[in-house]
Design a protein around this motif. Structure first.
Motif, PDB file in Angstrom:
ATOM      1  N   LEU A   1      32.941  33.114  36.119  1.00 52.62           N
ATOM      2  CA  LEU A   1      32.174  34.113  35.384  1.00 52.62           C
ATOM      3  C   LEU A   1      30.669  33.852  35.401  1.00 52.62           C
ATOM      4  O   LEU A   1      29.927  34.384  34.575  1.00 52.62           O
ATOM      5  CB  LEU A   1      32.682  34.188  33.936  1.00 52.62           C
ATOM      6  N   THR A   2      30.209  33.047  36.340  1.00 54.12           N
ATOM      7  CA  THR A   2      28.769  32.806  36.471  1.00 54.12           C
ATOM      8  C   THR A   2      28.135  33.882  37.339  1.00 54.12           C
ATOM      9  O   THR A   2      28.827  34.650  38.026  1.00 54.12           O
ATOM     10  CB  THR A   2      28.502  31.429  37.098  1.00 54.12           C
ATOM     11  N   SER A   3      26.815  33.926  37.344  1.00 59.26           N
ATOM     12  CA  SER A   3      26.087  34.922  38.131  1.00 59.26           C
ATOM     13  C   SER A   3      26.335  34.780  39.622  1.00 59.26           C
ATOM     14  O   SER A   3      26.144  35.734  40.392  1.00 59.26           O
ATOM     15  CB  SER A   3      24.582  34.819  37.856  1.00 59.26           C
ATOM     16  N   VAL A   4      26.755  33.596  40.050  1.00 60.99           N
ATOM     17  CA  VAL A   4      27.006  33.357  41.473  1.00 60.99           C
ATOM     18  C   VAL A   4      28.066  34.324  42.001  1.00 60.99           C
ATOM     19  O   VAL A   4      27.962  34.860  43.106  1.00 60.99           O
ATOM     20  CB  VAL A   4      27.449  31.896  41.701  1.00 60.99           C
ATOM     21  N   GLN A   5      29.127  34.574  41.197  1.00 65.21           N
ATOM     22  CA  GLN A   5      30.209  35.466  41.634  1.00 65.21           C
ATOM     23  C   GLN A   5      29.772  36.935  41.617  1.00 65.21           C
ATOM     24  O   GLN A   5      30.224  37.726  42.431  1.00 65.21           O
ATOM     25  CB  GLN A   5      31.446  35.293  40.744  1.00 65.21           C
ATOM     26  N   GLY A   6      28.930  37.292  40.676  1.00 71.80           N
ATOM     27  CA  GLY A   6      28.405  38.646  40.646  1.00 71.80           C
ATOM     28  C   GLY A   6      29.247  39.634  39.866  1.00 71.80           C
ATOM     29  O   GLY A   6      30.404  39.378  39.526  1.00 71.80           O
ATOM     30  N   ARG A   7      28.651  40.779  39.591  1.00 71.24           N
ATOM     31  CA  ARG A   7      29.245  41.794  38.729  1.00 71.24           C
ATOM     32  C   ARG A   7      30.563  42.355  39.288  1.00 71.24           C
ATOM     33  O   ARG A   7      31.521  42.589  38.541  1.00 71.24           O
ATOM     34  CB  ARG A   7      28.243  42.933  38.518  1.00 71.24           C
ATOM     35  N   GLU A   8      30.617  42.577  40.591  1.00 73.28           N
ATOM     36  CA  GLU A   8      31.833  43.137  41.182  1.00 73.28           C
ATOM     37  C   GLU A   8      33.023  42.204  40.992  1.00 73.28           C
ATOM     38  O   GLU A   8      34.127  42.638  40.640  1.00 73.28           O
ATOM     39  CB  GLU A   8      31.613  43.415  42.670  1.00 73.28           C
ATOM     40  N   TYR A   9      32.805  40.925  41.201  1.00 71.90           N
ATOM     41  CA  TYR A   9      33.885  39.947  41.014  1.00 71.90           C
ATOM     42  C   TYR A   9      34.289  39.876  39.549  1.00 71.90           C
ATOM     43  O   TYR A   9      35.482  39.825  39.214  1.00 71.90           O
ATOM     44  CB  TYR A   9      33.441  38.568  41.502  1.00 71.90           C
ATOM     45  N   HIS A  10      33.298  39.873  38.664  1.00 73.53           N
ATOM     46  CA  HIS A  10      33.594  39.851  37.230  1.00 73.53           C
ATOM     47  C   HIS A  10      34.433  41.058  36.824  1.00 73.53           C
ATOM     48  O   HIS A  10      35.369  40.942  36.021  1.00 73.53           O
ATOM     49  CB  HIS A  10      32.295  39.829  36.415  1.00 73.53           C
ATOM     50  N   THR A  11      34.127  42.209  37.387  1.00 70.15           N
ATOM     51  CA  THR A  11      34.894  43.422  37.107  1.00 70.15           C
ATOM     52  C   THR A  11      36.343  43.261  37.547  1.00 70.15           C
ATOM     53  O   THR A  11      37.276  43.675  36.849  1.00 70.15           O
ATOM     54  CB  THR A  11      34.260  44.632  37.817  1.00 70.15           C
ATOM     55  N   GLN A  12      36.540  42.635  38.703  1.00 74.76           N
ATOM     56  CA  GLN A  12      37.896  42.395  39.205  1.00 74.76           C
ATOM     57  C   GLN A  12      38.682  41.489  38.256  1.00 74.76           C
ATOM     58  O   GLN A  12      39.867  41.730  38.006  1.00 74.76           O
ATOM     59  CB  GLN A  12      37.837  41.772  40.593  1.00 74.76           C
ATOM     60  N   VAL A  13      38.014  40.468  37.730  1.00 77.48           N
ATOM     61  CA  VAL A  13      38.684  39.538  36.818  1.00 77.48           C
ATOM     62  C   VAL A  13      39.201  40.276  35.588  1.00 77.48           C
ATOM     63  O   VAL A  13      40.379  40.157  35.209  1.00 77.48           O
ATOM     64  CB  VAL A  13      37.730  38.401  36.397  1.00 77.48           C
ATOM     65  N   PHE A  14      38.337  41.050  34.955  1.00 79.44           N
ATOM     66  CA  PHE A  14      38.735  41.703  33.706  1.00 79.44           C
ATOM     67  C   PHE A  14      39.670  42.881  33.949  1.00 79.44           C
ATOM     68  O   PHE A  14      40.516  43.176  33.101  1.00 79.44           O
ATOM     69  CB  PHE A  14      37.498  42.108  32.909  1.00 79.44           C
ATOM     70  N   GLN A  15      39.552  43.505  35.095  1.00 82.25           N
ATOM     71  CA  GLN A  15      40.506  44.557  35.441  1.00 82.25           C
ATOM     72  C   GLN A  15      41.893  43.961  35.642  1.00 82.25           C
ATOM     73  O   GLN A  15      42.901  44.498  35.148  1.00 82.25           O
ATOM     74  CB  GLN A  15      40.068  45.285  36.710  1.00 82.25           C
ATOM     75  N   ALA A  16      41.966  42.846  36.363  1.00 83.77           N
ATOM     76  CA  ALA A  16      43.251  42.191  36.592  1.00 83.77           C
ATOM     77  C   ALA A  16      43.866  41.735  35.278  1.00 83.77           C
ATOM     78  O   ALA A  16      45.078  41.875  35.048  1.00 83.77           O
ATOM     79  CB  ALA A  16      43.078  41.005  37.532  1.00 83.77           C
ATOM     80  N   CYS A  17      43.038  41.186  34.394  1.00 88.73           N
ATOM     81  CA  CYS A  17      43.537  40.716  33.105  1.00 88.73           C
ATOM     82  C   CYS A  17      44.085  41.880  32.284  1.00 88.73           C
ATOM     83  O   CYS A  17      45.182  41.796  31.711  1.00 88.73           O
ATOM     84  CB  CYS A  17      42.421  40.009  32.342  1.00 88.73           C
ATOM     85  N   SER A  18      43.349  42.972  32.229  1.00 86.59           N
ATOM     86  CA  SER A  18      43.808  44.140  31.470  1.00 86.59           C
ATOM     87  C   SER A  18      45.106  44.692  32.037  1.00 86.59           C
ATOM     88  O   SER A  18      45.993  45.118  31.284  1.00 86.59           O
ATOM     89  CB  SER A  18      42.725  45.223  31.481  1.00 86.59           C
ATOM     90  N   GLU A  19      45.227  44.672  33.360  1.00 81.10           N
ATOM     91  CA  GLU A  19      46.460  45.166  33.992  1.00 81.10           C
ATOM     92  C   GLU A  19      47.656  44.306  33.613  1.00 81.10           C
ATOM     93  O   GLU A  19      48.745  44.821  33.337  1.00 81.10           O
ATOM     94  CB  GLU A  19      46.284  45.206  35.508  1.00 81.10           C
ATOM     95  N   VAL A  20      47.476  42.994  33.573  1.00 77.48           N
ATOM     96  CA  VAL A  20      48.573  42.100  33.200  1.00 77.48           C
ATOM     97  C   VAL A  20      48.981  42.327  31.750  1.00 77.48           C
ATOM     98  O   VAL A  20      50.173  42.425  31.427  1.00 77.48           O
ATOM     99  CB  VAL A  20      48.186  40.622  33.429  1.00 77.48           C
ATOM    100  N   MET A  21      47.996  42.434  30.861  1.00 75.96           N
ATOM    101  CA  MET A  21      48.308  42.598  29.434  1.00 75.96           C
ATOM    102  C   MET A  21      49.012  43.927  29.167  1.00 75.96           C
ATOM    103  O   MET A  21      49.963  43.984  28.376  1.00 75.96           O
ATOM    104  CB  MET A  21      47.030  42.501  28.601  1.00 75.96           C
ATOM    105  N   THR A  22      48.556  44.989  29.822  1.00 71.08           N
ATOM    106  CA  THR A  22      49.214  46.284  29.617  1.00 71.08           C
ATOM    107  C   THR A  22      50.581  46.314  30.298  1.00 71.08           C
ATOM    108  O   THR A  22      51.520  46.943  29.784  1.00 71.08           O
ATOM    109  CB  THR A  22      48.342  47.437  30.137  1.00 71.08           C
TER     110      THR A  22
END
Length: 295
Positions: free
Chosen positions: A100-121
């Motif tokens: 979740l650092t700036s090195v990975q960037g916004r697009e990668y961060h979006t993928q992380v939280f999208q994947a997490c939300s998909e698992v929880m739902t």
């Protein structure tokens, strides 16, 4: 309805296969163990978070592995209940902050939280009950995972927290599940202070279902799972889907939804079998098939 939701989840999974690692594959060459372990016996699927070295952090690879283990053969009549547990003293510490650092960037961060939300739902949308079996610490998205499960069996030494505020990342996505599981002021105190709550307090607030001694955790959890397996699969699937649906509705709409589903339940072959068995004073013989007895 539950099958349609699951089909959408499978489609999302297929679309993301090129982006994420699949199933229990390894996250890096240095990783020598699968991130999750999966086994199934007598209708009970065990999924074990298996990265204790990193406190079972919900990295992108871990989330994808968990999602695959939930989705695989999810419509099979042989699958009746899922138990999610973890190796090591930490159930899950939440997201991997190194991702979740700036090195990975916004697009990668979006993928992380999208994947997490998909698992929880997915946990709530899948047609079989999902049980969290917790023996240790569950923080941030790890606490979210517990809150998202239908049932949570935990030991007396387990603790729960949303400490993101203390590292500059408010636990906004964990708050979705936790805020629907505990009273608002309890959730806000957890979110604003990051202070952990004990297993007993988690039980008092409604975050978990039962607190048991460590040596009895597996026995007690399996007893609940086996009890679920004794019921009709389509009846359980219909009931679970309806429960989550009506919880998001106002009172009158919820009663209208639930009343219609009761009628639909009675039309199921297993619905009529259960009533006949009760009248005839015998054990029901479930078909476990979503077949109708009448229109």
């Amino acid at each position: 309805m539950a099958r349609n939701i699951l089909c959408r989840a499978v489609n999302i999974f297929q679309l993301n296969k090129q982006t994420f690692l699949t199933g229990t594959r390894l996250c890096t060459r240095a990783q020598t163990e699968p991130l999750t372990l999966r086994q199934q016996n007598n209708g009970i699927r065990r999924i074990i978070l298996n990265n204790p070295r990193k406190r079972n952090a919900l990295s992108l690879s871990m989330l994808e592995s968990l999602r695959n283990d939930i989705l695989i053969d999810a419509n099979s009549d042989d699958l009746r209940v899922i138990i999610i547990s973890a190796n090591g003293p930490v159930f899950s510490s939440g997201h991997d902050l190194k991702e979740l650092t700036s090195v990975q960037g916004r697009e990668y961060h979006t993928q992380v939280f999208q994947a997490c939300s998909e698992v929880m739902t997915l946990i709530q949308d899948i047609p079989v009950p999902v049980i969290a079996m917790v023996n240790g610490v569950a923080t941030a998205a790890g606490c979210q995972l517990v809150a998202s499960c239908d049932i949570a069996m935990v030991t007396e030494k387990s603790t729960f927290a949303t400490p993101g505020v203390n590292v500059g990342l408010f636990c906004s996505t964990p708050a979705v599940a936790i805020g629907r599981a505990v009273p608002k002021k309890v959730a806000m105190e957890m979110l604003l202070t990051g202070n952990p709550i004990s297993a007993r307090d988690a039980l008092l607030y409604g975050l978990v279902s039962k607190v048991v001694p460590e040596e009895r955790l597996e026995e007690e959890t399996l007893a609940v799972a086996q009890r679920v397996c004794q019921a009709s699969r389509p009846v359980v699937a219909l009931g679970k889907a309806t429960f989550h649906r009506q919880m998001a509705q106002g009172r009158d709409a919820a009663y209208a939804t639930a009343s219609q589903v009761m009628v639909d339940n009675l039309a199921l072959r297993d619905g009529q079998e259960g009533i006949r068995a009760f009248i005839e004073k015998r054990k029901p013989i479930w078909s476990h098939a979503a077949e109708k007895a009448h229109d």
